[in-house]
Motif scaffolding. Structure first.
Motif, PDB file in Angstrom:
ATOM      1  N   THR A  13      -3.467  10.812 -11.844  1.00 14.18           N
ATOM      2  CA  THR A  13      -4.541  11.441 -12.616  1.00 14.18           C
ATOM      3  C   THR A  13      -5.890  11.295 -11.925  1.00 14.18           C
ATOM      4  N   THR A  14      -6.230  10.088 -11.473  1.00 14.14           N
ATOM      5  CA  THR A  14      -7.525   9.889 -10.823  1.00 14.14           C
ATOM      6  C   THR A  14      -7.592  10.644  -9.501  1.00 14.14           C
ATOM      7  N   SER A  15      -6.455  10.760  -8.811  1.00 16.13           N
ATOM      8  CA  SER A  15      -6.424  11.536  -7.576  1.00 16.13           C
ATOM      9  C   SER A  15      -6.756  12.995  -7.856  1.00 16.13           C
ATOM     10  N   GLU A  16      -6.158  13.539  -8.920  1.00 13.48           N
ATOM     11  CA  GLU A  16      -6.420  14.929  -9.276  1.00 13.48           C
ATOM     12  C   GLU A  16      -7.829  15.107  -9.822  1.00 13.48           C
ATOM     13  N   MET A  17      -8.352  14.094 -10.515  1.00 14.50           N
ATOM     14  CA  MET A  17      -9.733  14.167 -10.992  1.00 14.50           C
ATOM     15  C   MET A  17     -10.714  14.232  -9.821  1.00 14.50           C
ATOM     16  N   ALA A  18     -10.377  13.542  -8.728  1.00 10.99           N
ATOM     17  CA  ALA A  18     -11.206  13.624  -7.524  1.00 10.99           C
ATOM     18  C   ALA A  18     -11.159  15.040  -6.947  1.00 10.99           C
ATOM     19  N   ASP A  19      -9.980  15.685  -7.027  1.00  4.83           N
ATOM     20  CA  ASP A  19      -9.867  17.066  -6.559  1.00  4.83           C
ATOM     21  C   ASP A  19     -10.728  18.005  -7.396  1.00  4.83           C
ATOM     22  N   TYR A  20     -10.876  17.670  -8.687  1.00  7.04           N
ATOM     23  CA  TYR A  20     -11.710  18.472  -9.579  1.00  7.04           C
ATOM     24  C   TYR A  20     -13.181  18.048  -9.521  1.00  7.04           C
ATOM     25  N   LYS A  21     -13.507  17.125  -8.607  1.00  7.29           N
ATOM     26  CA  LYS A  21     -14.877  16.629  -8.397  1.00  7.29           C
ATOM     27  C   LYS A  21     -15.430  15.893  -9.612  1.00  7.29           C
ATOM     28  N   LEU A  22     -14.528  15.244 -10.354  1.00  5.33           N
ATOM     29  CA  LEU A  22     -14.938  14.440 -11.499  1.00  5.33           C
ATOM     30  C   LEU A  22     -15.038  12.963 -11.137  1.00  5.33           C
ATOM     31  N   LEU A  23     -14.456  12.593  -9.994  1.00  6.33           N
ATOM     32  CA  LEU A  23     -14.529  11.236  -9.467  1.00  6.33           C
ATOM     33  C   LEU A  23     -14.866  11.321  -7.980  1.00  6.33           C
ATOM     34  N   PRO A  24     -15.417  10.259  -7.396  1.00  5.76           N
ATOM     35  CA  PRO A  24     -15.720  10.278  -5.963  1.00  5.76           C
ATOM     36  C   PRO A  24     -14.487  10.599  -5.123  1.00  5.76           C
ATOM     37  N   ALA A  25     -14.690  11.179  -3.966  1.00  6.70           N
ATOM     38  CA  ALA A  25     -13.597  11.652  -3.124  1.00  6.70           C
ATOM     39  C   ALA A  25     -12.620  10.545  -2.751  1.00  6.70           C
ATOM     40  N   GLY A  26     -13.115   9.309  -2.613  1.00  7.81           N
ATOM     41  CA  GLY A  26     -12.251   8.197  -2.229  1.00  7.81           C
ATOM     42  C   GLY A  26     -11.102   7.960  -3.187  1.00  7.81           C
ATOM     43  N   TRP A  27     -11.294   8.311  -4.459  1.00  5.00           N
ATOM     44  CA  TRP A  27     -10.247   8.112  -5.466  1.00  5.00           C
ATOM     45  C   TRP A  27      -9.045   9.026  -5.205  1.00  5.00           C
ATOM     46  N   GLY A  28      -9.262  10.114  -4.494  1.00  3.66           N
ATOM     47  CA  GLY A  28      -8.177  11.063  -4.257  1.00  3.66           C
ATOM     48  C   GLY A  28      -7.611  11.007  -2.856  1.00  3.66           C
ATOM     49  N   LYS A  29      -8.125  10.127  -2.022  1.00  2.52           N
ATOM     50  CA  LYS A  29      -7.658  10.037  -0.647  1.00  2.52           C
ATOM     51  C   LYS A  29      -6.231   9.499  -0.599  1.00  2.52           C
ATOM     52  N   LEU A  30      -5.353  10.215   0.108  1.00  2.00           N
ATOM     53  CA  LEU A  30      -3.943   9.827   0.191  1.00  2.00           C
ATOM     54  C   LEU A  30      -3.678   9.043   1.468  1.00  2.00           C
ATOM     55  N   ASN A  31      -2.792   8.048   1.359  1.00  2.03           N
ATOM     56  CA  ASN A  31      -2.402   7.303   2.546  1.00  2.03           C
ATOM     57  C   ASN A  31      -1.304   8.059   3.290  1.00  2.03           C
ATOM     58  N   LYS A  32      -0.734   7.455   4.309  1.00  4.76           N
ATOM     59  CA  LYS A  32       0.271   8.152   5.123  1.00  4.76           C
ATOM     60  C   LYS A  32       1.563   8.422   4.359  1.00  4.76           C
ATOM     61  N   HIS A  33       1.736   7.755   3.217  1.00  3.02           N
ATOM     62  CA  HIS A  33       2.915   7.975   2.384  1.00  3.02           C
ATOM     63  C   HIS A  33       2.653   8.992   1.274  1.00  3.02           C
ATOM     64  N   GLY A  34       1.451   9.587   1.278  1.00  2.00           N
ATOM     65  CA  GLY A  34       1.111  10.579   0.265  1.00  2.00           C
ATOM     66  C   GLY A  34       0.734   9.996  -1.078  1.00  2.00           C
ATOM     67  N   ALA A  35       0.362   8.731  -1.125  1.00  2.00           N
ATOM     68  CA  ALA A  35      -0.022   8.066  -2.373  1.00  2.00           C
ATOM     69  C   ALA A  35      -1.526   7.790  -2.371  1.00  2.00           C
ATOM     70  N   PRO A  36      -2.190   7.949  -3.527  1.00  2.00           N
ATOM     71  CA  PRO A  36      -3.629   7.646  -3.638  1.00  2.00           C
ATOM     72  C   PRO A  36      -3.844   6.134  -3.695  1.00  2.00           C
ATOM     73  N   GLN A  37      -3.921   5.512  -2.554  1.00  2.00           N
ATOM     74  CA  GLN A  37      -3.879   4.053  -2.470  1.00  2.00           C
ATOM     75  C   GLN A  37      -5.015   3.369  -3.210  1.00  2.00           C
TER      76      GLN A  37
END
Length: 481
Positions: free
Chosen positions: A322-346
């Motif tokens: 949810t927080t990763s997608e909220m970052a995509d919607y610009k509701l949270l800072p970009a760092g919340w949506g950054k994915l690691n090499k496994h595709g998870a929002p670490q």
């Protein structure tokens, strides 16, 4: 060829149903037998399930429709964002985030209480040894999710099969041993109420109240059981086929309703509900131990631990997603949506773990740790559900679809009324959780070059003030944890 590759990598229908069922079936199905017995008679419980069933069926149909008609929206919070703007989207998403990790706190408490069946020193589930072990389990699950969300979702589906099988065995015993005379002996609670009034249960005993009161007291408990019904919608962006998301939600709900009604009502035909209310939590463990002496208690204990681990895994995936997608919607800072090499929002996963850790320590000071975490989780997610139901009603009105409008309105009215009647104090406490979130929201808006409107400032001020009021009432003893 490209579509086929995408489908292989995404979460299939079975995995999506697993997200719904496994997210919901964690602790509630095992604890609900005793929780409901403590506040309502068998007749009131059945009426309560009828009301909750209609309300959540309307919500399931609403999520099904929105997933089908608005495939461009991703995440349960996106309906609030689409309907009423960024502030509404943030309130919905942050409420969901709060709810999901608070649910993990309840899972941790129940797991430790279950271990208490073998080692009584772990009762009631919020002692120092409990917190240490729960913390180790929590960080282990956090690591697993960091290693990859989709692989964790597949594992979650396997866990779903194990827990449903265990519950099916339990219900089969309950059906075989069911005696109608036991459940009908005090079907509406009149005998118990009269006995309390006569002082038969001691001066501190409290009656159940009339049937209406009993039903109201059931609602938050029943609503907790459906926390996670939106699981497929939350991970819709990772679905192999978007059309499977709505199907998974409705199929999952129908399975859940049958399981919950059976688990909460059938035991009342084996043991009087007044006796079940006196059992340690989770009550179903001790009921099944009586049904199957020698192995029943151990069997259910293992099933509960497996079930909790599955839900714990789901509720680590869902808030991070949810927080990763909220970052995509610009509701949270970009760092919340950054994915690691496994595709998870670490970052999001680690922050969820840190919040759970803090709350686990707080539970050392709670007189009823599980009930408190359960109620907070339930009320927080009602905010998100209500926004989704309201958007469903809005969509129905805009598209002149009376049936879909009715689904949204029924779900919305049910959620709001049930919460105001039975969870207003927890709703106030939830406002405290929004205070730090608003600072993060303001930073995100500024990072993306957006300003905070006057209306948003007023909204944040009101919610913040309610949060402060709740702390004052907590200090005065008007509300408690």
């Amino acid at each position: 060829m490209e579509e086929s590759t995408s489908e292989k990598r995404g979460i299939g229908l079975f995995g999506l149903i697993g997200m719904v069922v496994s997210s919901c079936i964690g602790t509630g199905v095992f604890a609900i037998t005793g929780q409901l017995a403590g506040v309502a008679s068998p007749g009131a419980v059945l009426v309560g399930w009828l009301i909750a069933g209609v309300g959540f069926l309307a919500l399931a149909f609403s999520l099904n429709n929105l997933t089908d008609k608005r495939p461009d929206l991703h995440g349960i919070f996106s309906y609030a964002d689409a309907g009423w703007g960024s502030m509404a989207g943030f309130i919905s998403g942050w409420g969901y985030w709060l709810s999901a990790w608070l649910g993990n706190v309840a899972f941790a408490t129940m797991m430790m209480s279950t271990i208490g069946y073998f080692f009584p020193a772990f009762l009631p589930g919020n002692t120092i040894p409990c917190i240490i072990i729960a913390s180790l389990v929590m960080w282990g699950i956090t690591y697993l999710v960091i290693r990859g969300v989709e692989s964790a979702a597949f594992l979650n589906a396997i866990v779903m099969v194990c827990k449903v099988t265990a519950i099916a065995i339990t219900l089969a015993f309950a059906i075989f041993l069911f005696k109608a005379g036991i459940i009908t002996e005090d079907f509406w609670g009149n005998v118990y109420n009269a006995a309390v009034a006569a002082g038969a249960y001691g001066p501190e005993a409290v009656g159940l109240g009339d049937v209406g009161t009993q039903i109201i007291n059931c609602m938050v408990i029943m609503m907790w059981c459906f926390v996670g019904i939106e699981g497929a919608s939350v991970v819709s962006a990772r679905a192999a086929k978007k059309s499977n998301v709505g199907k998974a939600t409705v199929i999952g709900f129908l399975c859940l309703l049958a399981i919950y009604v059976g688990a909460s009502v059938l035991p009342y035909g084996y043991m009087p509900y007044t006796e079940i209310a006196q059992l340690d939590s989770p009550a179903l463990l001790y009921v099944f131990n009586a049904m199957a002496p020698g192995w029943g208690g151990a069997f259910i204990s293992i099933a509960i631990v497996v079930s909790i681990l599955g839900s714990w895994l789901s509720f680590t995936i869902l808030p991070a997603e949810t927080t990763s997608e909220m970052a995509d919607y610009k509701l949270l800072p970009a760092g919340w949506g950054k994915l690691n090499k496994h595709g998870a929002p670490q970052l999001s996963v680690v922050l969820v773990g840190a919040c759970i850790q803090v709350f686990l320590v707080i539970l050392l000071f709670s007189s009823s740790a599980y009930d408190f975490a359960m109620a907070m989780c339930t009320v927080a997610i009602v905010i998100t559900w209500a926004f989704a139901a309201a958007y469903q009603a809005k969509w129905g009105i805009q598209n002149k679809n009376g049936l879909q409008t009715a689904f949204g309105l029924v779900a919305l009215i049910f959620l709001v009324v049930a919460t105001l009647f039975n969870g207003w104090s927890f709703l106030l406490l939830t406002c405290v959780g929004y205070i730090p979130g608003f600072f993060i929201y303001v930073k995100a808006r500024k990072d993306y070059g957006n300003t905070i409107s006057a209306g948003e400032k007023v909204c944040m001020g009101i919610i913040g003030a309610l949060g402060v009021v709740s702390l004052v009432l907590l200090r005065m003893g008007v509300i408690g944890i």
